[in-house]
Design a protein around this motif. Structure first.
Motif, PDB file in Angstrom:
ATOM      1  N   VAL A  65      29.146  22.854  56.366  1.00  0.00           N
ATOM      2  CA  VAL A  65      27.817  22.311  56.659  1.00  0.00           C
ATOM      3  C   VAL A  65      27.841  21.493  57.953  1.00  0.00           C
ATOM      4  O   VAL A  65      26.947  21.605  58.793  1.00  0.00           O
ATOM      5  CB  VAL A  65      27.294  21.468  55.469  1.00  0.00           C
ATOM      6  CG1 VAL A  65      26.066  20.659  55.856  1.00  0.00           C
ATOM      7  CG2 VAL A  65      26.987  22.367  54.276  1.00  0.00           C
ATOM      8  N   SER A  66      28.882  20.692  58.135  1.00  0.00           N
ATOM      9  CA  SER A  66      29.017  19.892  59.347  1.00  0.00           C
ATOM     10  C   SER A  66      29.077  20.790  60.588  1.00  0.00           C
ATOM     11  O   SER A  66      28.417  20.523  61.597  1.00  0.00           O
ATOM     12  CB  SER A  66      30.275  19.031  59.249  1.00  0.00           C
ATOM     13  OG  SER A  66      30.576  18.448  60.480  1.00  0.00           O
ATOM     14  N   ARG A  67      29.855  21.870  60.513  1.00  0.00           N
ATOM     15  CA  ARG A  67      29.948  22.804  61.640  1.00  0.00           C
ATOM     16  C   ARG A  67      28.601  23.458  61.921  1.00  0.00           C
ATOM     17  O   ARG A  67      28.218  23.642  63.078  1.00  0.00           O
ATOM     18  CB  ARG A  67      31.006  23.882  61.344  1.00  0.00           C
ATOM     19  CG  ARG A  67      32.413  23.387  61.480  1.00  0.00           C
ATOM     20  CD  ARG A  67      33.407  24.520  61.395  1.00  0.00           C
ATOM     21  NE  ARG A  67      34.765  24.021  61.611  1.00  0.00           N
ATOM     22  CZ  ARG A  67      35.813  24.797  61.820  1.00  0.00           C
ATOM     23  NH1 ARG A  67      35.683  26.105  61.822  1.00  0.00           N
ATOM     24  NH2 ARG A  67      37.011  24.270  62.014  1.00  0.00           N
ATOM     25  N   ILE A  68      27.917  23.849  60.858  1.00  0.00           N
ATOM     26  CA  ILE A  68      26.614  24.504  61.017  1.00  0.00           C
ATOM     27  C   ILE A  68      25.634  23.554  61.706  1.00  0.00           C
ATOM     28  O   ILE A  68      24.957  23.928  62.664  1.00  0.00           O
ATOM     29  CB  ILE A  68      26.070  24.974  59.643  1.00  0.00           C
ATOM     30  CG1 ILE A  68      26.944  26.119  59.097  1.00  0.00           C
ATOM     31  CG2 ILE A  68      24.606  25.410  59.750  1.00  0.00           C
ATOM     32  CD1 ILE A  68      26.754  26.412  57.609  1.00  0.00           C
ATOM     33  N   GLU A  69      25.580  22.312  61.220  1.00  0.00           N
ATOM     34  CA  GLU A  69      24.629  21.347  61.780  1.00  0.00           C
ATOM     35  C   GLU A  69      24.914  21.047  63.253  1.00  0.00           C
ATOM     36  O   GLU A  69      23.996  20.913  64.054  1.00  0.00           O
ATOM     37  CB  GLU A  69      24.620  20.063  60.949  1.00  0.00           C
ATOM     38  CG  GLU A  69      23.933  20.290  59.608  1.00  0.00           C
ATOM     39  CD  GLU A  69      23.906  19.061  58.708  1.00  0.00           C
ATOM     40  OE1 GLU A  69      24.562  18.050  59.027  1.00  0.00           O
ATOM     41  OE2 GLU A  69      23.224  19.143  57.674  1.00  0.00           O
ATOM     42  N   LYS A  70      26.194  20.990  63.612  1.00  0.00           N
ATOM     43  CA  LYS A  70      26.548  20.759  65.015  1.00  0.00           C
ATOM     44  C   LYS A  70      26.146  21.952  65.887  1.00  0.00           C
ATOM     45  O   LYS A  70      25.820  21.785  67.067  1.00  0.00           O
ATOM     46  CB  LYS A  70      28.061  20.541  65.154  1.00  0.00           C
ATOM     47  CG  LYS A  70      28.499  19.136  64.829  1.00  0.00           C
ATOM     48  CD  LYS A  70      29.976  18.970  65.097  1.00  0.00           C
ATOM     49  CE  LYS A  70      30.466  17.638  64.557  1.00  0.00           C
ATOM     50  NZ  LYS A  70      31.880  17.600  64.298  1.00  0.00           N
ATOM     51  N   LYS A  83      23.705  30.908  54.935  1.00  0.00           N
ATOM     52  CA  LYS A  83      22.603  31.715  54.372  1.00  0.00           C
ATOM     53  C   LYS A  83      21.447  30.809  53.955  1.00  0.00           C
ATOM     54  O   LYS A  83      20.283  31.111  54.209  1.00  0.00           O
ATOM     55  CB  LYS A  83      23.087  32.518  53.152  1.00  0.00           C
ATOM     56  CG  LYS A  83      23.816  33.785  53.485  1.00  0.00           C
ATOM     57  CD  LYS A  83      24.180  34.520  52.208  1.00  0.00           C
ATOM     58  CE  LYS A  83      25.226  35.571  52.511  1.00  0.00           C
ATOM     59  NZ  LYS A  83      25.937  36.027  51.338  1.00  0.00           N
ATOM     60  N   GLU A  84      21.789  29.706  53.300  1.00  0.00           N
ATOM     61  CA  GLU A  84      20.756  28.761  52.852  1.00  0.00           C
ATOM     62  C   GLU A  84      19.978  28.186  54.025  1.00  0.00           C
ATOM     63  O   GLU A  84      18.754  28.081  53.973  1.00  0.00           O
ATOM     64  CB  GLU A  84      21.387  27.623  52.032  1.00  0.00           C
ATOM     65  CG  GLU A  84      21.805  28.049  50.642  1.00  0.00           C
ATOM     66  CD  GLU A  84      22.497  26.927  49.872  1.00  0.00           C
ATOM     67  OE1 GLU A  84      22.171  25.731  50.117  1.00  0.00           O
ATOM     68  OE2 GLU A  84      23.358  27.250  49.034  1.00  0.00           O
ATOM     69  N   TYR A  85      20.687  27.812  55.087  1.00  0.00           N
ATOM     70  CA  TYR A  85      20.010  27.292  56.279  1.00  0.00           C
ATOM     71  C   TYR A  85      19.037  28.326  56.836  1.00  0.00           C
ATOM     72  O   TYR A  85      17.913  27.999  57.225  1.00  0.00           O
ATOM     73  CB  TYR A  85      21.027  26.908  57.365  1.00  0.00           C
ATOM     74  CG  TYR A  85      21.515  25.493  57.270  1.00  0.00           C
ATOM     75  CD1 TYR A  85      20.906  24.476  57.986  1.00  0.00           C
ATOM     76  CD2 TYR A  85      22.599  25.165  56.456  1.00  0.00           C
ATOM     77  CE1 TYR A  85      21.365  23.163  57.911  1.00  0.00           C
ATOM     78  CE2 TYR A  85      23.062  23.868  56.366  1.00  0.00           C
ATOM     79  CZ  TYR A  85      22.440  22.860  57.093  1.00  0.00           C
ATOM     80  OH  TYR A  85      22.888  21.583  57.008  1.00  0.00           O
ATOM     81  N   LEU A  86      19.493  29.590  56.902  1.00  0.00           N
ATOM     82  CA  LEU A  86      18.647  30.651  57.467  1.00  0.00           C
ATOM     83  C   LEU A  86      17.424  30.916  56.586  1.00  0.00           C
ATOM     84  O   LEU A  86      16.340  31.200  57.087  1.00  0.00           O
ATOM     85  CB  LEU A  86      19.458  31.944  57.669  1.00  0.00           C
ATOM     86  CG  LEU A  86      20.616  31.865  58.676  1.00  0.00           C
ATOM     87  CD1 LEU A  86      21.305  33.218  58.806  1.00  0.00           C
ATOM     88  CD2 LEU A  86      20.155  31.382  60.043  1.00  0.00           C
ATOM     89  N   GLU A  87      17.617  30.826  55.255  1.00  0.00           N
ATOM     90  CA  GLU A  87      16.492  31.040  54.335  1.00  0.00           C
ATOM     91  C   GLU A  87      15.484  29.896  54.421  1.00  0.00           C
ATOM     92  O   GLU A  87      14.271  30.111  54.361  1.00  0.00           O
ATOM     93  CB  GLU A  87      16.998  31.180  52.890  1.00  0.00           C
ATOM     94  CG  GLU A  87      17.682  32.515  52.628  1.00  0.00           C
ATOM     95  CD  GLU A  87      18.482  32.526  51.324  1.00  0.00           C
ATOM     96  OE1 GLU A  87      18.350  31.581  50.514  1.00  0.00           O
ATOM     97  OE2 GLU A  87      19.254  33.486  51.148  1.00  0.00           O
ATOM     98  N   PHE A 125      19.038  32.814  65.630  1.00  0.00           N
ATOM     99  CA  PHE A 125      20.364  33.400  65.398  1.00  0.00           C
ATOM    100  C   PHE A 125      20.332  34.902  65.660  1.00  0.00           C
ATOM    101  O   PHE A 125      21.248  35.451  66.279  1.00  0.00           O
ATOM    102  CB  PHE A 125      20.835  33.109  63.963  1.00  0.00           C
ATOM    103  CG  PHE A 125      22.229  33.581  63.689  1.00  0.00           C
ATOM    104  CD1 PHE A 125      23.325  32.941  64.238  1.00  0.00           C
ATOM    105  CD2 PHE A 125      22.462  34.695  62.879  1.00  0.00           C
ATOM    106  CE1 PHE A 125      24.623  33.378  64.005  1.00  0.00           C
ATOM    107  CE2 PHE A 125      23.747  35.143  62.637  1.00  0.00           C
ATOM    108  CZ  PHE A 125      24.830  34.486  63.197  1.00  0.00           C
ATOM    109  N   GLU A 126      19.272  35.560  65.214  1.00  0.00           N
ATOM    110  CA  GLU A 126      19.168  37.017  65.395  1.00  0.00           C
ATOM    111  C   GLU A 126      18.982  37.409  66.852  1.00  0.00           C
ATOM    112  O   GLU A 126      19.272  38.540  67.231  1.00  0.00           O
ATOM    113  CB  GLU A 126      18.042  37.578  64.518  1.00  0.00           C
ATOM    114  CG  GLU A 126      18.438  37.574  63.038  1.00  0.00           C
ATOM    115  CD  GLU A 126      17.297  37.926  62.085  1.00  0.00           C
ATOM    116  OE1 GLU A 126      16.144  38.072  62.535  1.00  0.00           O
ATOM    117  OE2 GLU A 126      17.591  38.039  60.872  1.00  0.00           O
TER     118      GLU A 126
END
Length: 198
Positions: free
Chosen positions: A180-185, A142-146, A155-156
């Protein structure tokens, strides 16, 4: 019997005899035998489209072999045999076996389940799948998307299935740093319009 599937039953595995019994039961129920995903899949005409629809398949793992009902969530499960593989599997359900005797002793129940699954297809019934927004989104994502509107837009644009795949993948770890690691990858793949396994 479909000769394209014979190799699966001819392989010398720990489930060879069990597979043979499951095949016999499926064919006795009047299903069409096909090869899909490298395993025997049994189909019957859909009342919705008229095309052949997947009813059940045979597959095996180290600890068990199984019949997998594609729309098992819609079956009554009168014998309490159906198993949901993981909490994220919405439609499919398995009946697992660890030896041939289990299959033989449940023979008539298995046919009942298969005939019910055929009726589900004839009636054109569908499993009501959860919408993407019903899946929980980790706070980290959520933070990354904001913070990054361009990431939110990318993403949408993804298909609902790809979105769900990422949400499940990001939610699995317990530790925030792993999430966070998964999101960044995954960010470059999201920008490329790709799903987790594309």
């Amino acid at each position: 019997m479909n000769p394209k599937v014979d190799f699966f039953f001819d392989k010398d595995t720990q489930w060879k005899e069990a597979y043979g019994q499951l095949r016999k039961i499926a064919l006795e129920c009047g299903l069409t035998e096909e090869l899909k995903w490298g395993v025997p899949c049994y189909t019957s005409p859909s009342g919705k489209t008229g095309k052949q629809a997947n009813v059940v398949l045979i597959h095996g793992f180290k600890e068990y072999c199984a019949l997998l009902f594609h729309k098992g969530a819609l079956l009554k499960d009168t014998e309490g045999l159906l198993i949901q593989q993981t909490e994220n599997v919405q439609a499919a359900r398995q009946i697992r076996f660890t030896d041939v005797q289990e299959i033989l002793s449940h023979r008539s129940a298995l046919k009942t389940y298969i005939f019910e699954a055929i009726e589900v297809e004839k009636a054109g019934l569908e499993v009501k799948l959860k919408k993407t927004k019903e899946f929980s989104m980790p706070d980290e994502f959520k933070e990354y998307l904001e913070d990054r509107p361009e990431l939110k837009a990318a993403f949408e644009k993804l298909t609902p299935g790809r979105q769900r795949g990422y949400l499940l993948h990001f939610s699995q770890p317990k530790q925030s740093k792993t999430k966070v690691s998964r999101i960044e990858k995954a960010i470059p793949r999201i920008f490329d319009g790709l799903g987790l396994n594309d």
